[in-house]
Motif scaffolding. Structure first.
Motif, PDB file in Angstrom:
ATOM      1  N   HIS A  79      12.752 -18.854 -30.271  1.00 34.99           N
ATOM      2  CA  HIS A  79      12.316 -19.897 -31.196  1.00 34.99           C
ATOM      3  C   HIS A  79      10.831 -20.187 -31.048  1.00 34.99           C
ATOM      4  O   HIS A  79      10.223 -20.791 -31.931  1.00 34.99           O
ATOM      5  CB  HIS A  79      13.176 -21.150 -31.028  1.00 34.99           C
ATOM      6  CG  HIS A  79      14.566 -20.932 -31.550  1.00 34.99           C
ATOM      7  ND1 HIS A  79      15.533 -20.312 -30.797  1.00 34.99           N
ATOM      8  CD2 HIS A  79      15.122 -21.192 -32.755  1.00 34.99           C
ATOM      9  CE1 HIS A  79      16.642 -20.206 -31.517  1.00 34.99           C
ATOM     10  NE2 HIS A  79      16.420 -20.743 -32.712  1.00 34.99           N
ATOM     11  N   CYS A  88      22.228 -16.732 -32.395  1.00 34.70           N
ATOM     12  CA  CYS A  88      21.681 -18.044 -32.782  1.00 34.70           C
ATOM     13  C   CYS A  88      22.796 -18.823 -33.472  1.00 34.70           C
ATOM     14  O   CYS A  88      23.036 -19.978 -33.166  1.00 34.70           O
ATOM     15  CB  CYS A  88      20.483 -17.864 -33.717  1.00 34.70           C
ATOM     16  SG  CYS A  88      19.831 -19.441 -34.240  1.00 34.70           S
ATOM     17  N   LYS A 119      24.715 -25.914 -36.621  1.00 36.39           N
ATOM     18  CA  LYS A 119      23.301 -25.580 -36.777  1.00 36.39           C
ATOM     19  C   LYS A 119      22.537 -26.676 -37.525  1.00 36.39           C
ATOM     20  O   LYS A 119      22.893 -27.014 -38.651  1.00 36.39           O
ATOM     21  CB  LYS A 119      23.145 -24.267 -37.564  1.00 36.39           C
ATOM     22  CG  LYS A 119      23.758 -23.046 -36.909  1.00 36.39           C
ATOM     23  CD  LYS A 119      23.275 -22.811 -35.495  1.00 36.39           C
ATOM     24  CE  LYS A 119      21.785 -22.603 -35.372  1.00 36.39           C
ATOM     25  NZ  LYS A 119      21.390 -22.422 -33.943  1.00 36.39           N
ATOM     26  N   GLN A 152      14.062 -12.984 -35.783  1.00 37.10           N
ATOM     27  CA  GLN A 152      13.646 -13.066 -34.377  1.00 37.10           C
ATOM     28  C   GLN A 152      14.694 -12.473 -33.406  1.00 37.10           C
ATOM     29  O   GLN A 152      14.490 -12.491 -32.192  1.00 37.10           O
ATOM     30  CB  GLN A 152      13.348 -14.516 -33.987  1.00 37.10           C
ATOM     31  CG  GLN A 152      14.574 -15.418 -33.900  1.00 37.10           C
ATOM     32  CD  GLN A 152      14.240 -16.897 -33.862  1.00 37.10           C
ATOM     33  OE1 GLN A 152      13.180 -17.305 -34.312  1.00 37.10           O
ATOM     34  NE2 GLN A 152      15.127 -17.702 -33.308  1.00 37.10           N
ATOM     35  N   VAL A 159      21.368 -17.015 -39.693  1.00 34.73           N
ATOM     36  CA  VAL A 159      20.280 -17.869 -39.205  1.00 34.73           C
ATOM     37  C   VAL A 159      19.367 -17.043 -38.289  1.00 34.73           C
ATOM     38  O   VAL A 159      19.858 -16.319 -37.416  1.00 34.73           O
ATOM     39  CB  VAL A 159      20.823 -19.087 -38.404  1.00 34.73           C
ATOM     40  CG1 VAL A 159      19.681 -20.035 -38.035  1.00 34.73           C
ATOM     41  CG2 VAL A 159      21.889 -19.841 -39.187  1.00 34.73           C
ATOM     42  N   ASP A 160      18.080 -17.165 -38.491  1.00 38.23           N
ATOM     43  CA  ASP A 160      17.081 -16.608 -37.560  1.00 38.23           C
ATOM     44  C   ASP A 160      17.205 -15.116 -37.262  1.00 38.23           C
ATOM     45  O   ASP A 160      16.874 -14.674 -36.150  1.00 38.23           O
ATOM     46  CB  ASP A 160      17.100 -17.397 -36.236  1.00 38.23           C
ATOM     47  CG  ASP A 160      16.456 -18.786 -36.398  1.00 38.23           C
ATOM     48  OD1 ASP A 160      15.792 -19.005 -37.431  1.00 38.23           O
ATOM     49  OD2 ASP A 160      16.619 -19.623 -35.496  1.00 38.23           O
ATOM     50  N   ASP A 170      17.778 -14.963 -28.587  1.00 44.78           N
ATOM     51  CA  ASP A 170      18.620 -14.553 -29.717  1.00 44.78           C
ATOM     52  C   ASP A 170      18.790 -13.037 -29.781  1.00 44.78           C
ATOM     53  O   ASP A 170      17.806 -12.285 -29.748  1.00 44.78           O
ATOM     54  CB  ASP A 170      17.971 -14.982 -31.052  1.00 44.78           C
ATOM     55  CG  ASP A 170      17.976 -16.490 -31.270  1.00 44.78           C
ATOM     56  OD1 ASP A 170      18.458 -17.220 -30.387  1.00 44.78           O
ATOM     57  OD2 ASP A 170      17.496 -16.915 -32.340  1.00 44.78           O
TER      58      ASP A 170
HETATM   59 MN    MN Z   1      17.775 -20.492 -34.203  1.00 40.87          MN
END
Ligand code: MN
Ligand code: PEP
Length: 371
Positions: free
Chosen positions: A291, A110, A139, A338, A334-335, A324
């Motif tokens: 996402h 990501c 980002k 997930q 980030v993220d 991701d």
């Molecule tokens: Mn993301």
């Protein structure tokens, strides 16, 4: 109205020159010429702008050099599907075909964090036969105090590592027009080891000035994500902004929409729109299950929600998957929640293959019925 000329027509030829002089005499009609550079041939399309209702398709077809004529409706003029529209639904980039009939997986980070993680990701992709990835350098974050991406500073090593691992296309979000120059510069300084697909994120779907700017460059194809809080039609019009400026290499991305109705997922899954976008437009359709779902939640049978979502999109004919992964999700900037793990990549790809084969069988069944 669009006039599609004979392939590889020479702009210096008498038929082309006659055609242009005829068009310039049409009353109250302007025209714009668009060149579609394919792998094998160059197609010239002439867009007639103004009140074309009085012009007959037959008259236009009879003009020198004109092979086909498409009368377009108001909606999604360039990217839309119109009556008797024989225009292609694919484009080529970096030796790969992106179309409504192909499928590419873009697994990756990501957000780029360390060169070591980029290298681990790229190697895992190479070892699993992948030639595309996603890498976030810029980002868009909800809070100004959150990590904003390493920006141009990370681009040289990202591109070099991609080249070393045989990665041909990197999907990379940009949030400002200046990022295109930065990407171009880094590609140039590293000897163009890879290609880039510019990504416009959901927060910028209706940033019309950015869309116009990105649409004016024809070097990089564009992945446009649907807006998270607007209608599908509004997002398709946003894609048309890119095309109306000249860049027709556009992929439309579904990534879920924002509503509590989607809880406990991060966004409400909208992959039922895959065939809708393919019916209304000629754009290949991307799904972003990461996402949309937003977590590694797992069903009682042992399948991650994220893999279910992926399969749902692919079995409906999706053409691209943006997903991701991270070598150490707990340390992702980030993220992380997930992100799939690198050792889950082979299983993910096999699951994708199963869903794609099911789609192909469904397609064959539909075609048998159609005949
Ligand atoms: Mn993301
Ligand atoms: C992303 O792909 O990293 C991203 C920010 O996606 P979206 O714009 O769909 O939120």
């Amino acid at each position: 109205m669009i006039l599609i000329l004979s392939p590889n027509i020479d702009p210096e030829s008498p038929s082309y020159q006659n055609l242009l002089s005829h068009l310039s005499r049409l009353h109250d009609i302007r025209f714009r010429i668009h060149l579609e550079q394919g792998a094998e041939q160059t197609l010239t399309e002439i867009y007639l702008i103004g009140n074309t209702s009085a012009i007959s398709v037959e008259d236009m077809k009879a003009l020198p050099g004109v092979e086909r004529v498409v009368r377009i409706s108001e909606e999604y003029r360039v990217l839309g599907r119109h009556h008797d529209d024989g225009r292609s639904a694919h484009f080529d980039y970096q030796g790969l075909r992106f179309g409504q009939d192909t499928l590419h997986v873009f697994a990756g980070l990501c957000a780029v964090d360390t060169p070591d993680n980029v290298e681990k990701m790229m190697r895992a992709l190479r070892d699993n036969g992948q030639v595309c990835t996603r890498m976030g350098a810029y980002k868009p974050r909800t809070s100004p105090y959150s990590f904003q991406g390493h920006g141009k500073q990370c681009l040289p090593y990202v591109f070099e590592l991609a080249g070393k691992c045989g990665i041909k296309v990197i999907a990379m979000e940009i949030t400002h027009e200046s990022h295109i120059d930065e990407i171009n510069e880094a590609l140039h300084s590293t000897g163009n080891p890879t290609g880039v697909m510019l990504q416009i994120g959901t927060r910028n779907t209706q940033n019309f000035e950015l869309l116009k700017f990105v649409g004016r460059q024809k070097e990089f194809p564009v992945l446009l994500k649907r807006g998270f809080g607007i209608t599908l039609s509004e997002s398709l019009h946003a894609a048309e902004y890119l095309a109306s400026e000249g860049n027709h290499k556009v992929i439309f991305g579904l990534r879920g929409v924002k509503t509590n109705m989607g809880d406990p997922h991060r966004n409400f899954l909208d992959f039922a729109h895959v065939p809708v976008v393919k019916r209304l437009t000629r754009m290949p359709v991307c799904i972003d299950p990461s996402h949309a779902v937003g977590s590694r939640t797992i069903g009682p049978e042992g399948i991650l929600d994220l893999m279910h979502a992926t399969a749902q999109g692919i079995i409906s004919g999706a053409n691209m998957v943006l997903v991701d992964f991270h070598p150490v999700p707990d340390r992702a900037l980030v993220d992380g929640p997930q992100a799939l793990l690198l050792d889950e990549l082979p299983r993910f790809l096999e699951d994708v293959q199963i869903a794609r084969e099911a789609y192909e069988k469904r397609l064959a069944l539909a075609q048998r019925h159609f005949q």
